[in-house]
Scaffold this active site. Structure first.
Site, PDB file in Angstrom:
ATOM      1  N   LYS A  13      -4.803   1.415  -8.060  1.00  0.00           N
ATOM      2  CA  LYS A  13      -6.392   2.590  -8.512  1.00  0.00           C
ATOM      3  C   LYS A  13      -5.805   2.918 -10.237  1.00  0.00           C
ATOM      4  O   LYS A  13      -6.829   3.129 -10.223  1.00  0.00           O
ATOM      5  CB  LYS A  13      -5.755   3.901  -7.911  1.00  0.00           C
ATOM      6  CG  LYS A  13      -6.381   2.837  -6.523  1.00  0.00           C
ATOM      7  CD  LYS A  13      -5.374   4.468  -5.402  1.00  0.00           C
ATOM      8  CE  LYS A  13      -4.217   5.182  -5.079  1.00  0.00           C
ATOM      9  NZ  LYS A  13      -2.999   4.105  -4.833  1.00  0.00           N
ATOM     10  N   ARG A  88      -6.152  11.724   0.460  1.00  0.00           N
ATOM     11  CA  ARG A  88      -4.751  11.509   1.377  1.00  0.00           C
ATOM     12  C   ARG A  88      -4.651  11.247   2.789  1.00  0.00           C
ATOM     13  O   ARG A  88      -3.729  10.706   3.559  1.00  0.00           O
ATOM     14  CB  ARG A  88      -3.746  11.370   0.762  1.00  0.00           C
ATOM     15  CG  ARG A  88      -2.502  11.612  -0.407  1.00  0.00           C
ATOM     16  CD  ARG A  88      -2.913   9.872  -0.676  1.00  0.00           C
ATOM     17  NE  ARG A  88      -1.520   9.807  -1.000  1.00  0.00           N
ATOM     18  CZ  ARG A  88      -1.225   9.186  -2.276  1.00  0.00           C
ATOM     19  NH1 ARG A  88      -2.375   9.671  -3.830  1.00  0.00           N
ATOM     20  NH2 ARG A  88      -0.108   8.521  -3.069  1.00  0.00           N
ATOM     21  N   ARG A 127       6.849  -1.250 -12.530  1.00  0.00           N
ATOM     22  CA  ARG A 127       5.725  -0.850 -13.313  1.00  0.00           C
ATOM     23  C   ARG A 127       6.751   0.236 -14.623  1.00  0.00           C
ATOM     24  O   ARG A 127       7.460   0.749 -14.175  1.00  0.00           O
ATOM     25  CB  ARG A 127       4.969   0.125 -12.822  1.00  0.00           C
ATOM     26  CG  ARG A 127       4.346   1.396 -13.486  1.00  0.00           C
ATOM     27  CD  ARG A 127       3.223   2.187 -12.439  1.00  0.00           C
ATOM     28  NE  ARG A 127       4.076   2.895 -11.192  1.00  0.00           N
ATOM     29  CZ  ARG A 127       3.023   3.522 -10.025  1.00  0.00           C
ATOM     30  NH1 ARG A 127       1.693   2.970  -9.904  1.00  0.00           N
ATOM     31  NH2 ARG A 127       4.222   4.181  -9.061  1.00  0.00           N
ATOM     32  N   ARG A 160       9.003   5.278 -12.860  1.00  0.00           N
ATOM     33  CA  ARG A 160       8.158   6.821 -12.519  1.00  0.00           C
ATOM     34  C   ARG A 160       9.578   7.090 -11.312  1.00  0.00           C
ATOM     35  O   ARG A 160      10.194   6.217 -11.031  1.00  0.00           O
ATOM     36  CB  ARG A 160       6.866   5.970 -11.345  1.00  0.00           C
ATOM     37  CG  ARG A 160       6.462   7.161 -11.650  1.00  0.00           C
ATOM     38  CD  ARG A 160       4.968   7.043 -11.348  1.00  0.00           C
ATOM     39  NE  ARG A 160       4.697   7.004 -10.511  1.00  0.00           N
ATOM     40  CZ  ARG A 160       3.716   7.186  -9.197  1.00  0.00           C
ATOM     41  NH1 ARG A 160       2.427   6.835  -9.700  1.00  0.00           N
ATOM     42  NH2 ARG A 160       3.479   6.876  -8.204  1.00  0.00           N
ATOM     43  N   ARG A 171       6.449   5.794   0.750  1.00  0.00           N
ATOM     44  CA  ARG A 171       5.670   5.763   0.700  1.00  0.00           C
ATOM     45  C   ARG A 171       4.185   4.574   1.694  1.00  0.00           C
ATOM     46  O   ARG A 171       3.488   5.322   1.473  1.00  0.00           O
ATOM     47  CB  ARG A 171       4.940   5.227  -0.961  1.00  0.00           C
ATOM     48  CG  ARG A 171       5.698   6.505  -1.922  1.00  0.00           C
ATOM     49  CD  ARG A 171       6.103   6.498  -3.189  1.00  0.00           C
ATOM     50  NE  ARG A 171       4.840   5.567  -3.771  1.00  0.00           N
ATOM     51  CZ  ARG A 171       4.956   5.233  -5.178  1.00  0.00           C
ATOM     52  NH1 ARG A 171       6.389   4.533  -5.610  1.00  0.00           N
ATOM     53  NH2 ARG A 171       4.097   4.671  -5.442  1.00  0.00           N
TER      54      ARG A 171
END
Ligand code: AP5
Ligand code: MG
Length: 216
Positions: A13, A88, A127, A160, A171
């Site tokens: 996203k 969400r 990431r 992160r 998640r």
């Protein structure tokens, strides 16, 4: 252009939103980025949010809704916006609907970026993000030229806090139970488009812009 980007954690996203900003010159509103900024600043909101984010859970709706409402009032949103990571759950989607109808700027498209669950763990553990400009990299798929440094601005890359395996698993579960139902929600409203999120970032962007061509 007023759009929502849907997709599991790691679906891309943020990656696609950054390219959309460049092409369409409209802002990205990422609730995750707004919350991380509040955490970094150590505000009371940030402190409350962090306890949820570190567990991979959703931050309470009232916190997030207030933040989004404030952001949508900024003048740069008049031309349109890309909502990333919001809504969400269906309560947030209902609240967004009301907010946008009241300012006469209804949503035009919900675009779901679909990636098989099996691909997401590596995307998320790999990431790295630039502390200065927010550019995303991936140590497996799209590393920066110089390890630990951003190609665009030489800023420092970081990982992160919620990109740890156990938090990622949580998640993904939260996504399945609370966010994935929004695909049906927007489908029923007739504004849903689904785009496969595997392959090269540029190929996916081509499909995204083709879908957006209908509302641009
Ligand atoms: P948030 O920041 O929204 O995180 P998320 O939804 O888990 O999504 P990500 O940002 O992890 O993934 P992405 O889809 O943006 O992928 P990206 O482009 O980075 O939320 C974090 C937390 O904040 C939540 O858990 C919650 O606690 C809280 N929160 C946020 N919004 C909330 C809300 N509305 N309500 C309540 N709580 C909220 O890509 C991932 C990686 O893959 C990158 O390394 C990238 O380089 C790579 N990649 C991208 N595309 C490709 C490709 N095609 N091939 C290979 N690799 C690729
Ligand atoms: Mg993101």
């Amino acid at each position: 252009m007023r759009i929502v980007l849907l997709g599991a954690p790691g679906a891309g996203k943020g990656t696609q939103a950054k390219k959309l900003i460049e092409k369409y010159k409209i802002p990205q509103i990422s609730t995750g980025d707004l919350l991380r900024a509040a955490v970094a600043q150590g505000t009371p909101l940030g402190k409350e949010a962090k306890s949820y984010m570190d567990k991979g859970e959703l931050v309470p709706d009232k916190v997030v809704l207030g933040m989004v409402e404030e952001r949508l009032k900024q003048p740069d949103c008049q031309k349109g916006f890309i909502l990333d990571g919001f809504p969400r759950n269906t309560a947030q989607a209902d609240a967004l609907d009301k907010m946008l109808v009241s300012i006469n700027m209804p949503l035009e498209l919900a675009l779901s970026i679909d990636v098989p669950f099996g691909d997401l763990m590596k995307r998320l553990t790999g990431r790295r993000t630039c502390k200065s400009c927010g550019q995303m990299y991936n140590i497996y798929f799209s590393p920066s030229g110089k390890e630990g440094a951003c190609d665009k601005c030489s800023g420092e890359l970081y990982q992160r806090d919620d990109d740890k395996e156990a938090t990622i698993e949580k998640r993904l579960k939260v996504y399945e139970s609370q966010t994935a139902p929004l695909i049906d929600y927007y489908g029923k409203k007739g504004i849903l488009v689904r785009v496969p999120g595997t392959g090269s970032i540029d190929d996916i962007f081509g499909k995204v812009t083709a879908a957006l061509g209908k509302v641009a």
